[in-house]
Structures are given as structure tokens and as C-alpha cells.
Design an enzyme around this catalytic site. Structure first.
Site, PDB file in Angstrom:
ATOM      1  CG  ASP A 114      67.253  43.424   0.077  1.00 48.61           C
ATOM      2  OD1 ASP A 114      66.047  43.720  -0.059  1.00 48.61           O
ATOM      3  OD2 ASP A 114      68.173  44.078  -0.436  1.00 48.61           O
TER       4      ASP A 114
ATOM      5  CB  SER B  57      67.411  49.561  -5.177  1.00 52.25           C
ATOM      6  OG  SER B  57      66.169  48.929  -5.356  1.00 52.25           O
TER       7      SER B  57
ATOM      8  CG  HIS C 127      66.245  47.235  -0.592  1.00 53.84           C
ATOM      9  ND1 HIS C 127      66.894  46.378  -1.449  1.00 53.84           N
ATOM     10  CD2 HIS C 127      65.742  48.224  -1.391  1.00 53.84           C
ATOM     11  CE1 HIS C 127      66.796  46.806  -2.688  1.00 53.84           C
ATOM     12  NE2 HIS C 127      66.111  47.927  -2.684  1.00 53.84           N
TER      13      HIS C 127
END
Length: 282
Positions: free
Chosen positions: A222, A94, A251
Site C-alpha cells: 500500500d 482509508s 490501497h
């Protein structure tokens, strides 16, 4: 263990094993503990695993500033210098992926052998004239308003989408609660500032300039970093890239798809097969 970063901030890190170094860079709101399904796996296979707590996260200092991508990328570079690491595989999840890209752009690649971008918020989330498919400012402002109004409620509502349990991912309620509490442990100020940093950071030029082999891993479900805006475009910009896209993964695939992520030769053997087609594995 701790080191002092570029502005005097004390940053915590963990260091396990011996062998070729892998440095894990957590996503926004998450501490080094997020890698509990990766670190034992790779240490037991002969790697040295280092994981950093971003400023404002985990056991690191909670300063009032320094949460921009340039600053946190400099924190990462300071860790590599502190431990005098070479031949490093950088693994960023991320926001951590954005920090890896920016660290390479700002500090060069002398210490780094390869990079892994896992569910990374790259190359640019914000909607601009030359990025029309990005998130509008008004949508981001709404997200921030929801966080400010009730941060625990906002985080709790993300859990199912984060792990795609609604699509069949085998993630227990207890595991979701652990991740929820890890996010709550982050300084609220740091959470707001890192969200802002992720939204505005433009890493398109940084990705084009990366000269080391790269692996991009992304889930096609995601919600936090939609694959068509992030993972696929990241793979297209990288000069040397292997791309893996996991069906029905969100995610949090480092948990929900940990066995699949840990196992491929591209990861397990240090990306020895990196450099394939940007659409490989889709």
C-alpha cells in the site's frame, strides 16, 4: 436518499437489502459507488448494505467547511441515527476507517457490533515527536502543491500504485479509469480539505478505546497508507482484533482483491472469528 447532518448539510446515502446491517464508509475522494464489488455480494447473502457519500463527494452537498474527522464522523453517526440502525458492522476504507474510529470514540458503541478497517489511514500519518516514523510536514506540503498544480495529472499517476498492477494485480485499464473519474467527481475543495484532515488526525486514543471486535485488512504494498505505519500499528492498538495482510496488494484492494476480501469468514459472517492475534494472516 438523503438525510440532514449535524450542521444542516444534506448527505446522500444508498440502502439495499434486508438483514444485519453493514454500513460502508468510502475513502477520501471516492463516492459510495466504490463499493460495487461488495454491496451485491453481501446483499445476496442476506445483509442490509448502506453506503454513504461523504460531504463534498458524490451526490452530497458541497459545503465550505466540516471536513475535519470530528465533523465527518458526526455525519456517520447522524446516518446511523437517521436509519435507527443497531447491530451494525462498520466498514471504513482509508479515511473512512479514521471516521469509523472517531465515530466510535465520539458517539459510543451502542449501535455498533463490529468494525472493519480496510486500508485505513490510522492511527496517525503525521510525523511528530512521539510519531517519528510518520510523514514529514514538508512531504505533505509537496503532495498538496502537486494536487493544486494539476489535480487530474496527480490522480492519474497514482493509478498503477493504487491497484498494484505492476505487481500482477488483475485490474483492467477501464476499471482504473472508472476510479479515476470517481475521484475527479469530488469537489476539488473537499479533496484538499480531506487530505489535510487525514494527515493531521490522531486516532491512537480512539483505537485503544474501541470495545467491539475489529478486523484490520491491509495490503503490504500500500503506497497511500504504508502498512508498517498504518495497518500493523492499528492492529497493535486495538484491544480485540483480527489482522489480515495481503501480499502485493495496494490501497485499492477492495477491487484488486475483492474476492479475497469478500470471502473470509471474518467478513462474510460478521467477524464471528474476530478477536484473534493481531498478527493473524500476515
Amino acid at each position: 436518499m438523503y438525510f440532514e447532518s449535524h450542521d444542516g448539510t444534506r448527505i446522500a446515502y444508498e440502502d439495499y437489502g434486508r438483514g444485519a446491517p453493514i454500513v460502508f464508509v468510502a475513502g477520501a475522494m471516492l463516492p459510495a459507488d466504490m463499493w460495487e464489488y461488495q454491496i451485491p455480494y453481501f446483499v445476496e447473502r442476506g445483509y442490509r448494505c448502506v453506503a454513504i457519500d461523504r460531504r463534498g463527494h458524490g451526490r452530497s452537498d458541497r459545503p465550505s467547511d466540516g471536513y475535519g474527522i470530528d465533523s465527518t464522523a458526526d455525519d456517520l453517526a447522524a446516518l446511523l441515527d437517521h436509519l435507527d440502525l443497531t447491530g451494525v458492522t462498520l466498514v471504513g476504507h482509508s479515511m473512512g476507517g479514521a471516521e469509523v474510529a472517531r465515530c466510535l470514540a465520539r458517539h459510543g458503541e451502542d449501535r455498533v457490533a463490529r468494525a472493519v478497517f480496510l486500508s485505513a489511514v490510522l492511527p496517525l500519518l503525521k510525523q511528530t515527536d512521539d510519531n517519528p516514523q510518520g510523514m514529514p510536514q514538508a512531504a505533505f506540503d509537496g503532495l498538496v502543491a502537486a494536487v493544486r498544480a494539476d489535480r487530474p495529472k496527480w490522480l492519474a499517476r497514482q493509478s498503477q500504485l493504487y491497484f498494484t498492477t505492476h505487481l500482477g494485480s488483475d485490474v483492467s485499464p477501464e476499471q482504473m479509469d472508472v476510479t479515476y473519474r470517481q475521484c475527479l467527481s469530488t469537489a476539488p475543495w473537499a479533496m484538499l480539505k480531506t487530505q489535510e484532515a487525514c494527515f493531521h488526525a490522531d486516532n491512537r486514543a480512539a483505537l485503544r478505546g474501541i470495545g467491539v471486535p475489529a478486523l484490520v485488512v491491509h495490503g503490504d504494498a500500500d503506497f497511500s497508507a504504508p502498512v508498517e505505519l498504518t495497518g500493523r500499528r492499528t492492529a497493535e492498538l486495538l484491544p480485540e482484533c483480527t489482522y489480515l495482510e495481503y501480499p502485493a496488494a495496494g490501497h485499492g484492494l477492495y477491487v484488486s482483491h475483492a474476492e479475497q476480501f469478500n470471502g473470509p469468514a471474518e467478513v462474510r459472517d460478521g467477524l464471528t472469528q474476530a478477536g484473534g492475534s493481531p498478527t493473524a494472516g500476515r
